[in-house]
Write an enzyme that holds these catalytic residues in place. Structure first.
Site, PDB file in Angstrom:
ATOM      1  N   SER A 159      45.271  56.462   5.528  1.00 31.03           N
ATOM      2  CA  SER A 159      46.349  56.992   6.365  1.00 31.03           C
ATOM      3  C   SER A 159      45.770  57.975   7.360  1.00 31.03           C
ATOM      4  O   SER A 159      44.756  58.634   7.083  1.00 31.03           O
ATOM      5  CB  SER A 159      47.382  57.712   5.489  1.00 31.03           C
ATOM      6  OG  SER A 159      48.263  58.490   6.262  1.00 31.03           O
ATOM      7  N   LYS A 206      44.252  60.781   0.311  1.00 32.10           N
ATOM      8  CA  LYS A 206      43.708  59.861   1.304  1.00 32.10           C
ATOM      9  C   LYS A 206      42.426  60.409   1.924  1.00 32.10           C
ATOM     10  O   LYS A 206      41.516  59.640   2.270  1.00 32.10           O
ATOM     11  CB  LYS A 206      44.757  59.570   2.385  1.00 32.10           C
ATOM     12  CG  LYS A 206      45.943  58.758   1.880  1.00 32.10           C
ATOM     13  CD  LYS A 206      45.527  57.410   1.315  1.00 32.10           C
ATOM     14  CE  LYS A 206      46.710  56.522   0.974  1.00 32.10           C
ATOM     15  NZ  LYS A 206      46.299  55.215   0.421  1.00 32.10           N
TER      16      LYS A 206
END
Length: 247
Positions: free
Chosen positions: A143, A170
């Site tokens: 992301s 992430k």
């Protein structure tokens, strides 16, 4: 029976959203799709839709938070093929947005179990099958929220989303991918984000309650691009559908 002709791919979290769309697109290329799904019923329904569209698809019940489930998945895939060309670690958990001042380790644990430890479990377990392939690739679905450059840009919406679990998980996944790429040059490890960082756009998925401006097909552009790179393609990079993303 072993699969020695068609390109094969295992997609975690493949029963819906980005995972399902990536499976559909790669199935259209004639690939063998191993469709990973934590919920076997939903996975069976998704596999049926793909098969109706002409895809060669095998359902793989797979909970990335379970060592036993991952081991079972390896045994199932090994019954169909002696190698795995591509692994797409797509399964992810958004967690709940808890203000950093209130966040506890417990709030982060479940998210990390899926977003960080999950890809490690699956990648480690499938390494022998990947290493048996001629041009193995691993795609980690991350992301823009995992990018320090994005999160510290005040013009990016994610900079104002004050939480610890998702963005840090992430960021960890991004680092893990780079370290895999450095240590295992025989496999291409790369990171994809489904959004458009420069345009501050997200892909419409369950994770954002389908509020994203990009279609799920547009969201899979970066995933499919990395899954289909050739032998001379890059490793250890982070891209969205428009190009490179800053770490």
């Amino acid at each position: 029976m072993t699969n020695t002709e068609q390109t094969s791919v295992l997609i975690t979290g493949g029963n819906k959203g980005l995972g399902f769309e990536a499976a559909r697109r790669l199935g259209e290329l004639g690939w063998t799709i191993f469709l990973g799904s934590r919920d076997e019923g939903r996975g069976r329904a998704a596999a049926g839709k793909l098969a109706d569209g002409g895809a060669n698809v095998i359902l793989v019940p797979l909970d990335v938070t379970s060592e036993e489930s991952v081991a079972d998945a390896v045994r199932l895939v090994s019954k169909h093929t002696d190698r795995l060309d591509v692994l797409i670690n797509n399964a992810g958990a958004p967690g709940t947005i808890v203000a950093p001042a209130e966040a506890t380790a417990g709030d982060l644990h479940a998210v990390y179990d899926t977003n960080v430890y999950g890809p490690i479990r699956v990648t480690h377990a499938f390494l022998p099958l990947l290493q048996a392939a001629d041009q193995p690739r691993v795609v980690m679905v991350s992301s823009g929220g995992g990018s320090f450059a994005v999160v510290t840009d005040p013009d990016q919406p994610v900079s104002k989303m004050h939480e610890l679990a998702y963005s840090s998980s992430k960021a960890a996944l991004n680092m893990i991918t780079v370290r895999y790429a450095q240590a295992l040059p025989g496999i291409k490890f790369n990171v994809a984000t489904p959004g458009e960082v420069a345009n501050r756009k997200f892909a419409a998925t369950d994770m954002n309650h389908h509020t994203g401006e990009l279609t799920v097909t547009e969201g899979t552009d970066s995933i499919v691009r990395l899954a289909t790179i050739g032998a001379d393609g890059p490793t250890g990079i982070f891209i969205d559908r428009l190009g490179p993303v800053a770490w």
